[in-house]
Every structure is written in C-alpha cells, then in structure tokens.
Design a protein around this motif. Sequence first.
Motif, PDB file in Angstrom:
ATOM      1  N   MET A 202     -27.042  42.674 -56.628  1.00 15.90           N
ATOM      2  CA  MET A 202     -27.723  41.757 -55.703  1.00 15.90           C
ATOM      3  C   MET A 202     -29.183  41.618 -56.109  1.00 15.90           C
ATOM      4  N   ARG A 203     -29.680  40.392 -56.103  1.00 16.76           N
ATOM      5  CA  ARG A 203     -31.089  40.157 -56.407  1.00 16.76           C
ATOM      6  C   ARG A 203     -31.943  40.620 -55.231  1.00 16.76           C
ATOM      7  N   ILE A 204     -33.098  41.162 -55.540  1.00 16.97           N
ATOM      8  CA  ILE A 204     -34.009  41.644 -54.502  1.00 16.97           C
ATOM      9  C   ILE A 204     -34.471  40.494 -53.615  1.00 16.97           C
TER      10      ILE A 204
ATOM     11  N   LEU B  81     -33.417  39.395 -44.481  1.00 19.92           N
ATOM     12  CA  LEU B  81     -34.124  40.014 -43.364  1.00 19.92           C
ATOM     13  C   LEU B  81     -34.633  38.939 -42.404  1.00 19.92           C
ATOM     14  N   PRO B  82     -34.583  39.203 -41.111  1.00 16.06           N
ATOM     15  CA  PRO B  82     -35.073  38.231 -40.136  1.00 16.06           C
ATOM     16  C   PRO B  82     -36.563  37.946 -40.344  1.00 16.06           C
ATOM     17  N   GLY B  83     -36.920  36.671 -40.320  1.00 18.24           N
ATOM     18  CA  GLY B  83     -38.317  36.273 -40.442  1.00 18.24           C
ATOM     19  C   GLY B  83     -38.847  36.172 -41.853  1.00 18.24           C
ATOM     20  N   ILE B  84     -37.985  36.389 -42.846  1.00 20.47           N
ATOM     21  CA  ILE B  84     -38.435  36.289 -44.233  1.00 20.47           C
ATOM     22  C   ILE B  84     -37.649  35.183 -44.931  1.00 20.47           C
ATOM     23  N   GLY B  85     -38.380  34.189 -45.416  1.00 20.34           N
ATOM     24  CA  GLY B  85     -37.781  33.083 -46.153  1.00 20.34           C
ATOM     25  C   GLY B  85     -38.137  33.181 -47.622  1.00 20.34           C
ATOM     26  N   ARG B  86     -37.934  32.092 -48.330  1.00 21.70           N
ATOM     27  CA  ARG B  86     -38.192  32.093 -49.780  1.00 21.70           C
ATOM     28  C   ARG B  86     -39.642  32.388 -50.125  1.00 21.70           C
ATOM     29  N   VAL B  87     -40.547  31.700 -49.462  1.00 21.37           N
ATOM     30  CA  VAL B  87     -41.974  31.843 -49.791  1.00 21.37           C
ATOM     31  C   VAL B  87     -42.456  33.253 -49.482  1.00 21.37           C
ATOM     32  N   ARG B  88     -42.109  33.755 -48.316  1.00 19.53           N
ATOM     33  CA  ARG B  88     -42.555  35.100 -47.938  1.00 19.53           C
ATOM     34  C   ARG B  88     -41.919  36.159 -48.834  1.00 19.53           C
ATOM     35  N   ALA B  89     -40.641  35.975 -49.193  1.00 20.70           N
ATOM     36  CA  ALA B  89     -39.970  36.920 -50.089  1.00 20.70           C
ATOM     37  C   ALA B  89     -40.666  36.952 -51.442  1.00 20.70           C
ATOM     38  N   ALA B  90     -41.021  35.773 -51.962  1.00 19.26           N
ATOM     39  CA  ALA B  90     -41.714  35.708 -53.252  1.00 19.26           C
ATOM     40  C   ALA B  90     -43.080  36.382 -53.169  1.00 19.26           C
TER      41      ALA B  90
ATOM     42  N   LYS C 205     -25.532  41.602 -46.543  1.00 17.70           N
ATOM     43  CA  LYS C 205     -26.673  40.814 -46.067  1.00 17.70           C
ATOM     44  C   LYS C 205     -26.546  40.533 -44.570  1.00 17.70           C
ATOM     45  N   ALA C 206     -25.335  40.300 -44.082  1.00 16.72           N
ATOM     46  CA  ALA C 206     -25.129  40.074 -42.649  1.00 16.72           C
ATOM     47  C   ALA C 206     -25.464  41.329 -41.845  1.00 16.72           C
ATOM     48  N   ARG C 207     -25.052  42.493 -42.352  1.00 18.23           N
ATOM     49  CA  ARG C 207     -25.361  43.760 -41.680  1.00 18.23           C
ATOM     50  C   ARG C 207     -26.867  44.031 -41.705  1.00 18.23           C
ATOM     51  N   LEU C 208     -27.518  43.648 -42.781  1.00 18.07           N
ATOM     52  CA  LEU C 208     -28.970  43.804 -42.900  1.00 18.07           C
ATOM     53  C   LEU C 208     -29.669  42.908 -41.882  1.00 18.07           C
ATOM     54  N   LYS C 209     -29.209  41.676 -41.778  1.00 15.14           N
ATOM     55  CA  LYS C 209     -29.802  40.715 -40.848  1.00 15.14           C
ATOM     56  C   LYS C 209     -29.633  41.156 -39.392  1.00 15.14           C
ATOM     57  N   SER C 210     -28.475  41.739 -39.072  1.00 14.53           N
ATOM     58  CA  SER C 210     -28.209  42.160 -37.694  1.00 14.53           C
ATOM     59  C   SER C 210     -28.881  43.482 -37.339  1.00 14.53           C
ATOM     60  N   GLY C 211     -29.378  44.200 -38.346  1.00  9.59           N
ATOM     61  CA  GLY C 211     -30.045  45.465 -38.096  1.00  9.59           C
ATOM     62  C   GLY C 211     -29.123  46.672 -38.178  1.00  9.59           C
ATOM     63  N   GLU C 212     -27.844  46.451 -38.471  1.00  6.00           N
ATOM     64  CA  GLU C 212     -26.895  47.562 -38.619  1.00  6.00           C
ATOM     65  C   GLU C 212     -27.222  48.424 -39.827  1.00  6.00           C
ATOM     66  N   LEU C 213     -27.843  47.802 -40.836  1.00  6.93           N
ATOM     67  CA  LEU C 213     -28.095  48.436 -42.122  1.00  6.93           C
ATOM     68  C   LEU C 213     -29.578  48.315 -42.431  1.00  6.93           C
ATOM     69  N   SER C 214     -30.182  49.397 -42.896  1.00  7.95           N
ATOM     70  CA  SER C 214     -31.596  49.339 -43.276  1.00  7.95           C
ATOM     71  C   SER C 214     -31.708  49.000 -44.760  1.00  7.95           C
TER      72      SER C 214
END
Length: 108
Positions: free
Chosen positions: A58-60, A67-76, A32-41
């Motif tokens: 891992m739960r979707i 991901l940057p800019g996505i919180g609980r509400v937006r993810a749902a 998740k850290a690598r995803l957040k930093s953009g190292e991993l797609s």
Amino acid sequence: MTEVSFQPLTALQRAEALNKAAAARASRAAAKARLKSGELSVAELISSGTADDAIARMRIVELLEALPGIGRVRAAAIMEQLGIAASRRVRGLGVHQRRALVDFIDEK
C-alpha cells in the motif's frame, strides 16, 4: 545486453493472478475502511505490513488519504514535511520514517 523473453501466461495462471490481485485490492480497501472508522491505528496498519504482503504494498499516500480530514493536498504536505517520497509504500518505510509518521498522526 541479453534479451529477456517472457512466455505468455496460460489461462489458468492468468485467472490465478487476477484473483490474487483482486484479493490484495480487497484487503487494502478493508484496511483503509478500518483506518477511516478508527478501528485500526496507523501504527497497527504499518506493523501489519510485515506479515501481510497486500498491506506492505500500500502506498503511504493512500494510507494518509484514508484518514478522516486528510485529502490529497494535505497528504502530500505531510509526506513532504516528514521526508517521505510520494512513491513510498508501507514496506519501504525506514524505522525513523515509521516513527515520525506514527508520531505525527498521533499528535493530530
């Protein structure tokens, strides 16, 4: 109906299980850290779920929230829009759901 009885774990088995669980949590946190930093797609993370059991579990919603800019509400909202159940895990995604998720994230 038959009754199922479980034997308690020995101290060694319990310690091994706790270590395995801690390693899995650490693996998911690192991904998740690598995803957040953009190292991993998202596509790379989903495809790594076939080889890595910790990632496969891992739960979707956790993946999206990393991901940057996505919180609980937006993810749902994203999951509802794509027709992915809230309880779905990486391993449980179908081919079309994977493609839809990757395409959606790539567009944004």
